[in-house]
Design a protein around this motif. Structure first.
Motif, mmCIF file in Angstrom:
data_model
loop_
_atom_site.group_PDB
_atom_site.id
_atom_site.type_symbol
_atom_site.label_atom_id
_atom_site.label_comp_id
_atom_site.label_asym_id
_atom_site.label_seq_id
_atom_site.Cartn_x
_atom_site.Cartn_y
_atom_site.Cartn_z
ATOM 1 N N MET A 71 0.842 -1.195 0.000
ATOM 2 C CA MET A 71 0.000 0.000 0.000
ATOM 3 C C MET A 71 0.878 1.245 0.000
ATOM 4 O O MET A 71 2.100 1.156 0.145
ATOM 5 N N PRO A 72 0.275 2.423 -0.166
ATOM 6 C CA PRO A 72 1.086 3.640 -0.107
ATOM 7 C C PRO A 72 1.738 3.788 1.265
ATOM 8 O O PRO A 72 1.148 3.433 2.294
ATOM 9 N N ALA A 73 2.945 4.303 1.277
ATOM 10 C CA ALA A 73 3.578 4.642 2.551
ATOM 11 C C ALA A 73 2.765 5.739 3.240
ATOM 12 O O ALA A 73 1.999 6.473 2.609
ATOM 13 N N PHE A 74 2.936 5.853 4.545
ATOM 14 C CA PHE A 74 2.161 6.814 5.324
ATOM 15 C C PHE A 74 2.696 8.229 5.127
ATOM 16 O O PHE A 74 3.903 8.456 5.018
ATOM 17 N N VAL A 75 1.766 9.181 5.106
ATOM 18 C CA VAL A 75 2.085 10.606 5.056
ATOM 19 C C VAL A 75 1.636 11.203 6.382
ATOM 20 O O VAL A 75 0.440 11.252 6.666
ATOM 21 N N ASP A 76 2.590 11.614 7.204
ATOM 22 C CA ASP A 76 2.260 12.181 8.513
ATOM 23 C C ASP A 76 2.215 13.698 8.371
ATOM 24 O O ASP A 76 3.243 14.375 8.328
#
Length: 418
Positions: A71-76
């Protein structure tokens, strides 16, 4: 960029629905799922996705997913990850019954970290931030917003922003800068608000014209009127603006935020139903920070209501030394489901597509051909486990711009690159 292609074999592909842009309202529950497919990454981007049995191109490196979620990596999209010192003594006082606003008004809280940051050098701040960024990456974050706000003078804020920019240059992922110059009121700085707007803001505009401007609208911090003055001036100077609002009290910031055209309103724990619906109908994002509620006082934004009336929701860690001492985006997701009423799919969209759109980054947040290959391979074979598990790290492999940057369990000879 010259690098070997990556061939990910047999993954369960999970990506936000829709072609581009933010998800809001009912669309926040939509995910694109391919039960089993192969993915080729070339030159830092997703090259193709094949649901049939594809042939690995010559020279590619093989990653056997064995049915695990890709899945897409997380954007914090909301952190205060640049700081010095700690707040452990303050935490002891909190455990003994002191309230957050009481600590702030007594010179603790944010001001405690301000004193530590003023004593630290730019290099100290950058070195500490690089270590934290690498920790976040191991938890699946490849894009992160980092705020200043612990300097509270022109010199102090510029030192923080320079430190953040220096750390960003040394990190594999992407850092976006926010100048949170309205974070607190320094009682030892006469006419603090006036000097911040008249001196600090122009200095930041000159050196960091692309930085967002932020403020904390709350009792004991910046008043509604002073926030409006700051945001009007910052907007006129060409800055994107965001605001911390309604953490403990609804002071009426949301109608003003919509009028000025702020990009987001963050916290929302004390927002009235009327203002929450007004925010949901606007172009602005609502940013929920549930780790703060978990750590401070057990109060959470009404995320379910916000989504149900059409809002564009973002979840973020709010990583900071006082009210949210955690870099874990999966923890924020788990809390958003348990205490904010979200469904797992909504939580996934809130930390990928929506968070990327909030930061103005259109090349990530989804897994599609042509998009930047910022991806995570989970330990799990069902994406719902991201929100079901509490306290662990679900991330097995982190790919940042097509390069494996973290590997919790070496696969086919891969080793992490620093």
């Amino acid at each position: 960029m010259s690098q070997k292609p990556l061939f990910i074999e047999g993954c369960r592909l999970v990506s936000p629905g829709g072609e581009a842009g933010a998800m809001r309202g009912g669309s926040m529950g939509e995910l694109r799922v391919i039960e089993r497919c192969d993915v080729l990454i070339e030159n830092g981007c997703v090259s193709w996705i094949d649901a049939d049995e594809a042939t690995m191109p010559p020279g590619a490196e093989l990653i056997r997913a064995e049915g695990r979620v890709l899945m897409p990596a997380f954007v914090d999209a909301h952190t205060h990850a640049c700081w010095a010192g700690d707040r452990l003594d303050e935490w002891d006082r909190k455990l003994a019954g002191a309230g957050y606003l009481d600590l702030l008004e007594a010179g603790g809280g944010i001001m405690s970290t301000v004193r530590a940051v003023r004593e630290a050098s730019e290099f100290d701040l950058a070195d500490a931030l690089v270590e934290r960024l690498n920790r976040a990456l191991r938890h699946g974050v490849t894009t992160i917003e980092v705020k200043s706000g612990y300097g509270l003078t022109t010199e102090g804020e510029l030192k923080m922003l320079r430190g953040i920019a220096s750390a960003a240059d040394r990190w594999a992922g992407t850092v976006t800068l926010t100048a949170c110059i309205g974070h607190a009121i320094d009682p030892d700085r006469p006419d603090h608000v006036g000097k911040t707007i008249g001196e600090t803001l122009p200095a930041i505009t000159a050196e960091f014209p692309d930085a967002a401007i932020d403020a904390y609208c709350e009792q004991g911090a910046w008043s509604l009127a002073d926030c409006v003055r700051l945001f009007d001036a910052a907007s006129n100077a060409g800055h994107t603006c965001r605001v911390h609002a309604d953490q403990f009290n609804d002071l009426g910031m949301i109608p003003e935020a919509i009028r000025i055209g702020l990009r987001s309103v963050d916290h929302l724990e004390a927002t009235s139903p009327e203002h929450l619906a007004e925010l949901a109908r606007s172009p602005a994002f609502g940013v929920a920070l549930p780790i703060s509620g978990f750590h401070t006082d057990g109060r959470y934004a009404n995320m379910r209501a916000f989504v149900d009336v059409g809002g564009a929701l973002v979840l973020a860690s709010n990583w900071n030394p006082g009210s949210s001492p955690s870099c874990s985006v999966p923890l924020a997701m788990a809390l958003g489901v348990r205490f904010g009423g979200l469904r797992p799919a909504e939580a996934i969209n809130a930390v990928t597509a929506n968070a990327a759109d909030l930061l103005g980054l259109e090349d990530r947040g989804r897994v599609r051909a042509g998009m930047r290959a910022d991806l995570v391979l989970l330990h799990h074979k069902d994406e719902r486990e991201l929100c079901h598990e509490v306290g662990g790290n679900p991330v097995r492999l982190v790919i940042c711009e097509g390069i494996v940057r973290h590997n919790a369990r070496p696969v086919d000879g891969f080793t992490s690159r620093p």
